[in-house]
Design a protein around this motif. Structure first.
Motif, PDB file in Angstrom:
ATOM      1  N   LYS A  73       0.804  -1.154   0.002  1.00 39.24           N
ATOM      2  CA  LYS A  73      -0.082   0.099  -0.007  1.00 39.24           C
ATOM      3  C   LYS A  73       0.792   1.149   0.191  1.00 39.24           C
ATOM      4  CE  LYS A  73      -4.176  -1.530   2.162  1.00 39.24           C
ATOM      5  NZ  LYS A  73      -5.300  -1.560   3.263  1.00 39.24           N
ATOM      6  N   TYR A  76       2.149   1.945  -3.456  1.00 38.65           N
ATOM      7  CA  TYR A  76       1.059   2.228  -4.114  1.00 38.65           C
ATOM      8  C   TYR A  76       0.649   3.745  -4.016  1.00 38.65           C
ATOM      9  CZ  TYR A  76      -3.894   2.228  -6.042  1.00 38.65           C
ATOM     10  OH  TYR A  76      -5.156   2.431  -6.573  1.00 38.65           O
ATOM     11  N   TYR A  77       0.616   4.086  -2.841  1.00 37.99           N
ATOM     12  CA  TYR A  77       0.198   5.554  -2.568  1.00 37.99           C
ATOM     13  C   TYR A  77       1.379   6.545  -3.040  1.00 37.99           C
ATOM     14  CZ  TYR A  77      -3.585   3.786   0.268  1.00 37.99           C
ATOM     15  OH  TYR A  77      -4.679   3.269   0.884  1.00 37.99           O
ATOM     16  N   THR A 116       8.579   9.721  -0.064  1.00 41.57           N
ATOM     17  CA  THR A 116       7.233   9.313  -0.109  1.00 41.57           C
ATOM     18  C   THR A 116       7.208   7.855   0.381  1.00 41.57           C
ATOM     19  OG1 THR A 116       7.233   9.094  -2.347  1.00 41.57           O
ATOM     20  CG2 THR A 116       6.418  11.123  -1.673  1.00 41.57           C
ATOM     21  N   SER A 120       4.987   7.016   3.739  1.00 44.77           N
ATOM     22  CA  SER A 120       3.772   6.558   3.734  1.00 44.77           C
ATOM     23  C   SER A 120       3.900   5.229   4.601  1.00 44.77           C
ATOM     24  CB  SER A 120       3.510   6.257   2.238  1.00 44.77           C
ATOM     25  OG  SER A 120       4.492   5.186   1.589  1.00 44.77           O
TER      26      SER A 120
END
Length: 128
Positions: A73, A76-77, A116, A120
């Protein structure tokens, strides 16, 4: 052997390098300020990554489903954040708001990827 303490010590050392270089950046009259600022961004992003890995080490050392879900995830974000940042950089360069070399753009993108993905993962680890 990697451990939580090792990542934390590396983060502290990289933060020290970042702060010293930031001090010299403000104390010198730099003709190519953007190049130096991009290099500072690289040092800062590596320090952030080390601190994030220090926080995540106890959770990621076990290869369980939760850790895999957080990793998937998070990437992915981070992909969506990277696409948005690529569009913003493209528009800034296209309309001559920002004048960057190819090397500076690549360095900025590498720093954005490191920041990022690491952040995240931390956010997702706290939520899950």
């Amino acid at each position: 052997m990697a451990s939580q303490k090792t990542f934390f010590i590396i983060g502290v050392l990289l933060s020290f390098i970042f702060v010293v270089r930031l001090f010299f950046f403000f104390m010198t009259d730099n003709q190519e300020a953007i190049v130096y600022a991009v290099e500072l961004l690289n040092w800062g992003s590596i320090a952030v990554m080390a601190f994030c890995y220090s926080y995540l080490f106890p959770q990621f050392k076990e290869k369980d489903e939760r850790a895999q879900t957080i990793r998937q995830k998070g990437i992915y974000y981070a992909m969506f954040v990277m696409i948005i940042s690529l569009i913003i950089i493209m528009l800034l360069i296209q309309y001559s708001i920002l004048s960057l070399t190819t090397l500076a753009v690549v360095r900025i993108l590498i720093s954005l990827v490191l920041i990022t993905i690491s952040l995240s993962w931390v956010i997702l680890a706290k939520k899950m």
